[in-house]
Design a protein around this motif. Structure first.
Motif, PDB file in Angstrom:
ATOM      1  N   SER A 128      43.861 -53.939   7.571  1.00 29.60           N
ATOM      2  CA  SER A 128      44.987 -54.463   7.484  1.00 29.60           C
ATOM      3  C   SER A 128      45.384 -54.896   8.851  1.00 29.60           C
ATOM      4  O   SER A 128      46.043 -55.952   8.299  1.00 29.60           O
ATOM      5  CB  SER A 128      45.589 -53.360   6.522  1.00 29.60           C
ATOM      6  N   GLU A 170      54.758 -50.660   9.255  1.00 30.83           N
ATOM      7  CA  GLU A 170      54.334 -50.288   7.612  1.00 30.83           C
ATOM      8  C   GLU A 170      53.100 -49.043   7.273  1.00 30.83           C
ATOM      9  O   GLU A 170      52.891 -48.303   7.200  1.00 30.83           O
ATOM     10  CB  GLU A 170      54.355 -51.226   6.366  1.00 30.83           C
ATOM     11  N   GLU A 224      53.668 -45.750   8.718  1.00 32.35           N
ATOM     12  CA  GLU A 224      54.520 -45.305   7.405  1.00 32.35           C
ATOM     13  C   GLU A 224      52.970 -44.394   6.554  1.00 32.35           C
ATOM     14  O   GLU A 224      52.516 -43.882   5.988  1.00 32.35           O
ATOM     15  CB  GLU A 224      54.954 -45.500   6.845  1.00 32.35           C
ATOM     16  N   ALA A 225      52.013 -45.262   6.390  1.00 32.28           N
ATOM     17  CA  ALA A 225      50.948 -45.543   5.825  1.00 32.28           C
ATOM     18  C   ALA A 225      50.001 -43.923   6.133  1.00 32.28           C
ATOM     19  O   ALA A 225      49.342 -43.641   4.948  1.00 32.28           O
ATOM     20  CB  ALA A 225      50.120 -46.389   4.871  1.00 32.28           C
ATOM     21  N   GLU A 226      50.201 -43.965   7.057  1.00 30.37           N
ATOM     22  CA  GLU A 226      48.648 -43.299   7.766  1.00 30.37           C
ATOM     23  C   GLU A 226      49.649 -42.242   7.899  1.00 30.37           C
ATOM     24  O   GLU A 226      48.683 -40.276   6.974  1.00 30.37           O
ATOM     25  CB  GLU A 226      48.978 -43.359   9.359  1.00 30.37           C
ATOM     26  N   ASP A 267      51.115 -40.502   4.954  1.00 29.49           N
ATOM     27  CA  ASP A 267      51.155 -40.107   3.666  1.00 29.49           C
ATOM     28  C   ASP A 267      49.875 -39.563   3.256  1.00 29.49           C
ATOM     29  O   ASP A 267      49.459 -39.436   2.102  1.00 29.49           O
ATOM     30  CB  ASP A 267      51.601 -41.897   2.737  1.00 29.49           C
ATOM     31  N   LEU A 268      48.949 -40.483   3.753  1.00 28.27           N
ATOM     32  CA  LEU A 268      47.674 -40.486   3.145  1.00 28.27           C
ATOM     33  C   LEU A 268      46.546 -39.755   3.984  1.00 28.27           C
ATOM     34  O   LEU A 268      47.513 -39.286   5.261  1.00 28.27           O
ATOM     35  CB  LEU A 268      46.526 -41.659   3.004  1.00 28.27           C
ATOM     36  N   PHE A 287      42.946 -43.603   4.531  1.00 25.87           N
ATOM     37  CA  PHE A 287      44.373 -44.593   5.141  1.00 25.87           C
ATOM     38  C   PHE A 287      42.334 -45.255   5.537  1.00 25.87           C
ATOM     39  O   PHE A 287      42.931 -46.218   5.741  1.00 25.87           O
ATOM     40  CB  PHE A 287      44.668 -43.415   6.154  1.00 25.87           C
ATOM     41  N   GLN A 343      41.771 -46.781   2.558  1.00 25.68           N
ATOM     42  CA  GLN A 343      42.535 -48.490   1.760  1.00 25.68           C
ATOM     43  C   GLN A 343      42.622 -49.518   2.998  1.00 25.68           C
ATOM     44  O   GLN A 343      43.070 -50.322   3.122  1.00 25.68           O
ATOM     45  CB  GLN A 343      43.824 -47.185   1.479  1.00 25.68           C
ATOM     46  N   TYR A 344      43.750 -49.396   4.745  1.00 28.22           N
ATOM     47  CA  TYR A 344      43.678 -49.625   5.422  1.00 28.22           C
ATOM     48  C   TYR A 344      42.373 -50.539   6.602  1.00 28.22           C
ATOM     49  O   TYR A 344      43.111 -51.597   7.348  1.00 28.22           O
ATOM     50  CB  TYR A 344      45.071 -49.167   6.028  1.00 28.22           C
TER      51      TYR A 344
END
Length: 218
Positions: A19, A34, A37-39, A41-42, A47, A50-51
């Motif tokens: 991503s 961003e 932050e996703a890293e 949370d997952l 991660f 998804q990313y």
């Protein structure tokens, strides 16, 4: 995907685009707020899926840090670095010989693998000492070998036949050894651009069975 990564399949190409390669949506790249932050949370696996444009890891896999894109490279023998041999004895199962070099920063390079079936240690040792090809010639440059600690008789035979010094330190708790390997497999520094990441272990593309074991079969 695998066909596109194989240089022998010239009609195929495959790519991964995490991503953060989209610098319009994520101008900060891998360290975009961003993304970070996703890293946080997952789970690491989710991660990466998804990313990070990674395939979902096999459940129960030990070497989850292994990635063909990162750890497989075209490697050559470097005469300026010491060469070591790693041995895993077998007979009906593979008798495995890894050719390993270490640079000045203690990074490890597995430059080749050689495997035999239905051959004993004595025959393999004699072959290595007389083979005029690359595998024998390079093996005779080794400064030491690291054996399977479970077969001291084979180690004694290999040392006597080849004249190469045996070194210990290959036993102990398997969880400790696996932790050391996993640490070396991790790309550093963290959150760096993937192009700049350099793990502590690289493996030559020709080591197909070792790569399979790290990826799927360990």
């Amino acid at each position: 995907w695998k066909r596109g990564q194989d240089p022998r399949n010239v009609a195929w190409q495959s790519f991964r685009m995490p991503s953060w390669t989209n610098n319009i949506v994520f101008p900060g790249g891998r360290v975009d707020p961003e993304i970070l932050e996703a890293e946080s949370d997952l789970t690491p696996e989710e991660f990466d899926r998804q990313y990070g444009a990674m395939f979902v890891e096999k459940v129960g896999r030990v070497m989850q840090e292994w990635d063909d894109d990162i750890h497989l490279k075209k490697l050559k023998y470097n005469p300026d670095w010491p060469l070591y041999l790693a041995l895993d004895y077998g007979y009906t199962n593979d008798w495995v010989l890894l050719y390993i070099q270490v640079d000045n920063f203690e990074n490890c390079y597995v430059i080749a693998e050689k495997r035999w079936k239905l051959k004993d240690t004595e025959a393999i040792s004699e072959w290595l000492m007389t083979d005029p090809g690359w595998y024998g010639t390079i093996a005779r440059k080794a400064v030491a070998f690291y054996p399977d600690p479970a077969a001291p008789d084979d180690t004694a035979i290999f040392a006597r036949k080849t004249g190469i010094q045996s070194r210990g330190g290959t036993g102990g708790e398997i969880k400790t050894r696996l932790a050391m390997i996993r640490k070396k497999l991790k790309p550093m520094p963290e959150h760096a651009d993937p192009e700049d990441q350099q793990p502590g272990i690289l493996v030559d593309e020709g080591c197909t069975m070792l790569a399979w074991e790290m990826r799927e079969g360990y």
